[in-house]
Design a protein around this motif. Sequence first.
Motif, PDB file in Angstrom:
ATOM      1  N   GLY A 199       0.826  -1.199   0.000  1.00 54.31           N
ATOM      2  CA  GLY A 199       0.000   0.000   0.000  1.00 54.31           C
ATOM      3  C   GLY A 199       0.856   1.243   0.000  1.00 54.31           C
ATOM      4  O   GLY A 199       2.092   1.174   0.048  1.00 54.31           O
ATOM      5  N   TYR A 200       0.192   2.389  -0.041  1.00 58.87           N
ATOM      6  CA  TYR A 200       0.876   3.674  -0.052  1.00 58.87           C
ATOM      7  C   TYR A 200       0.140   4.645   0.868  1.00 58.87           C
ATOM      8  O   TYR A 200      -1.092   4.628   0.952  1.00 58.87           O
ATOM      9  CB  TYR A 200       0.913   4.265  -1.468  1.00 58.87           C
ATOM     10  N   GLY A 201       0.900   5.471   1.505  1.00 55.49           N
ATOM     11  CA  GLY A 201       0.304   6.511   2.330  1.00 55.49           C
ATOM     12  C   GLY A 201       1.372   7.418   2.893  1.00 55.49           C
ATOM     13  O   GLY A 201       2.561   7.275   2.599  1.00 55.49           O
ATOM     14  N   MET A 202       0.948   8.337   3.722  1.00 57.34           N
ATOM     15  CA  MET A 202       1.867   9.217   4.428  1.00 57.34           C
ATOM     16  C   MET A 202       1.132   9.774   5.636  1.00 57.34           C
ATOM     17  O   MET A 202      -0.103   9.705   5.721  1.00 57.34           O
ATOM     18  CB  MET A 202       2.389  10.331   3.521  1.00 57.34           C
ATOM     19  N   THR A 203       1.890  10.268   6.588  1.00 57.62           N
ATOM     20  CA  THR A 203       1.289  10.755   7.829  1.00 57.62           C
ATOM     21  C   THR A 203       0.151  11.728   7.537  1.00 57.62           C
ATOM     22  O   THR A 203      -0.909  11.680   8.169  1.00 57.62           O
ATOM     23  CB  THR A 203       2.352  11.442   8.701  1.00 57.62           C
ATOM     24  N   GLU A 204       0.365  12.585   6.549  1.00 55.96           N
ATOM     25  CA  GLU A 204      -0.612  13.618   6.221  1.00 55.96           C
ATOM     26  C   GLU A 204      -1.919  13.046   5.654  1.00 55.96           C
ATOM     27  O   GLU A 204      -2.897  13.777   5.471  1.00 55.96           O
ATOM     28  CB  GLU A 204       0.003  14.601   5.212  1.00 55.96           C
ATOM     29  N   LEU A 205      -1.939  11.730   5.379  1.00 53.97           N
ATOM     30  CA  LEU A 205      -3.131  11.070   4.836  1.00 53.97           C
ATOM     31  C   LEU A 205      -3.753  10.108   5.845  1.00 53.97           C
ATOM     32  O   LEU A 205      -4.597   9.289   5.489  1.00 53.97           O
ATOM     33  CB  LEU A 205      -2.768  10.326   3.548  1.00 53.97           C
ATOM     34  N   SER A 206      -3.330  10.157   7.060  1.00 52.38           N
ATOM     35  CA  SER A 206      -3.928   9.446   8.223  1.00 52.38           C
ATOM     36  C   SER A 206      -3.708   7.943   8.391  1.00 52.38           C
ATOM     37  O   SER A 206      -4.316   7.388   9.296  1.00 52.38           O
ATOM     38  CB  SER A 206      -5.445   9.707   8.263  1.00 52.38           C
TER      39      SER A 206
END
Length: 523
Positions: A318-325
Amino acid sequence: MPVRSPYPDVEIPEISLFDFLFTDFGGRDAEPALIDGGSGASISFAELRGMVEKIAAALAERGIAKGDVVGIFAPNTPYYAAVFHGILRANAIVTSANSLYSPGELAHQLTDSGAKLLFTVSPFLDRAAAAAEQAGLPADSIIVLDAAEGYTSLHDLWGTTAATPAQDTLPTDTAVLPYSSGTTGLAKGVILTHRNLVANLLQIQQMGTVTGDTRILAVLPFFHIYGMTVMMNQGLHANATVITMPKFDLPEFLRIIADHRIQRVYIAPPVAVALAKHPIVDQYDLSCIDIIFSGAAPLDAELGHAMGKRLGCTVLQGYGMTELSPVSHCMPDDRPDLDLNSSGFALPNIVCKLVDPETGEEVGPGGRGELWVKGPNVMVGYLNNPEATAITLDDEGYLHTGDVAEVTEDGVFSIVDRVKELIKYKGYQVPPAELEALLLTNPKIADAAVIGVRDDEGEEVPKAFVVLQDGVELSADDVMAFVAERIAPHKKVRVVEFIDVIPKSASGKILRKDLRAREAAKA
């Protein structure tokens, strides 16, 4: 043209995270919510709720009120979840600190967030106490999860006779302030609301099959948004059992999986190397594993397939970042056929754009562009930093991730490059600007620049280009030791090259692309 998630939108209730997670345990009140992987000690869902309410009462008794910030500086234990949700139940805000932080790094977060109290553990007290002092917090502002002479303990809080405070939390209130370097620069407080976190849990739920019968291993830290949302809070939301580990140790990791019959394991790519290649893996019965999910940094498909074949399980990414929760894209459980080099589909309620960073024009399937994401999981902004917020969040609500992606006609996204300067070392963020600022405090160094380079195992590591003052001597080992003594281990400079001049633009900005080209020419 914007690309919508192929999944139908989910309805997001307008409630606090506490109400969302603790109102109904699906009849599993007496079942274990969290288990300490080392000792086997467990906390049931009902016990956890009782602990949370007692902690909230004790915090209110100590003057913590709505909008106050409380820090947690601790490794994963079942008590971490109790403290985390106790703070929220007290109508306050959690700021979760990296357990590897030096006193200076922790002090910055405490000061910047305005934290009034700090929870920690006795082995971290030397750093916690030094940081609290630097941040101007009194000694009695520290509470330990275990026990330490002269400090209030979690056990002391549970002894309170005070009433649990009335709930006064709105969905739009800030819930957590994890710290992230964003697309560049020093660590900043990311403002995530209760609604952000509730939304992301509901979005994730549509992509997987986590139930009350699932056992989740939580070795990735709860202080990191990945561990916080995908392991700790997803486990509570699904009424699953979460088994905690305070740090990664391969034999213990394998023993816990085998002994606790864990079906779902969340990792970062460095763990995949061990699972695919280390001979000790064959000494454990890991047939219980159904899903290994990799995040925090790109997983190489060949490595992922080798791990999956060896363990006889499905591997997803998966993909994400802190700014995307933090999750915006993932491979769903029922689509292991997707290219493992991809990050899967956008989650429900999410709209994405790919934008050419040079021209600002949108690109379609087959083209490459910076990934922009809009959805209910997108942060409010950076704490006390409107300039950084304006750079990252546009007027339409799109978060500019700083990562370059491609998308197929079917809506499958792949992260292929990085616009931002951030280095990802074993899933941890390493901002070059922070290392450069630190290097320049050395009186023997005239100038410095840092970029990410690949080591022999393909891991991205920080490399420093250093210009020495005239007539001084300094070895590469000296430079690395200077940094290592002043910063968290994951941020250490691991390669040093001495050069005559740092390439810069007319405005004085470091031309990292020139340094990267210099590295490419050596290959």
